[in-house]
Design an enzyme around this catalytic site. Structure first.
Site, PDB file in Angstrom:
ATOM      1  CG  HIS A  59      -3.382  -3.230 -28.385  1.00 14.90           C
ATOM      2  ND1 HIS A  59      -4.685  -2.803 -28.378  1.00 14.90           N
ATOM      3  CD2 HIS A  59      -3.415  -4.587 -28.325  1.00 14.90           C
ATOM      4  CE1 HIS A  59      -5.480  -3.866 -28.334  1.00 14.90           C
ATOM      5  NE2 HIS A  59      -4.730  -4.958 -28.301  1.00 14.90           N
ATOM      6  CB  CYS A 137      -6.775  -1.086 -26.044  1.00 12.71           C
ATOM      7  SG  CYS A 137      -5.128  -0.358 -26.152  1.00 12.71           S
TER       8      CYS A 137
END
Length: 183
Positions: A59, A137
């Site tokens: 992420h 993301c």
């Protein structure tokens, strides 16, 4: 200043990245410029074993003007972009562990202009459009960094999504519903 650079092999194996100066490539900020930093998190415990081989589930968020901006999914037709305290893995959830920060560059955007840019990007990165391999993301942080300072995030951060998009079989191996889950 020390930043991560690639030694050639590093493009394939991020664990061999070295902390060497990027003389000539990095410049000092001009007055009024803000640093653009990519904060990278491990999403699953397996990364501790696989990231050294160049494969991992990461992420990322972009830190600028004292805030970190990231993207995640939800079932609604509005932005999936959110703001957190920089490097605060607790705000993301228990499956996240902070890995490292990577200096991307500097931006001339003011804090107000950054917020307007986030609002605009939020129209593209809606919660209901999140996809683990095609719109995640890391795709958001790439677009955000390019808009802020015309520099992309390191390729290793989103390598798993890129490889799986080239090999459709890998996407079919994902459990039902995993491709569009919130990070």
């Amino acid at each position: 200043m020390f930043v991560f650079i690639s030694c050639g092999i590093c493009a394939m194996f991020p664990s061999c990245m070295s902390l060497l100066s990027r003389r000539g490539e990095q410049r000092a900020p001009r007055p009024g410029q803000a640093a653009v930093v990519l904060n990278v998190y491990d999403m699953y415990w397996t990364n501790w074993y696989t990231a050294g081989a160049g494969v991992g589930v990461f992420h990322s968020g972009v830190q600028v003007h004292g805030s970190e901006w990231a993207y995640g999914g939800h079932p609604y037709a509005f932005t999936g972009v959110f703001e957190i305290t920089p490097r605060d893995e607790r705000e993301l959830g228990e499956q996240f562990r902070f890995r490292q920060s990577v200096h991307i560059g500097y931006t001339d955007f003011s804090e107000e202009e950054v917020r307007r840019l986030v609002t605009e990007l939020g129209k593209q990165f809606r919660g209901d459009r999140y996809h683990l391999m095609n719109n995640n993301c890391n795709h958001f942080t790439s677009a955000f960094c390019l808009a802020l300072c015309d520099r992309d995030i390191p390729a290793w951060v989103n390598r798993l999504a890129y490889v799986s998009s080239c090999v459709p079989f890998l996407q079919r191996c994902l459990p039902n519903g995993l491709s569009s889950v919130k990070e």
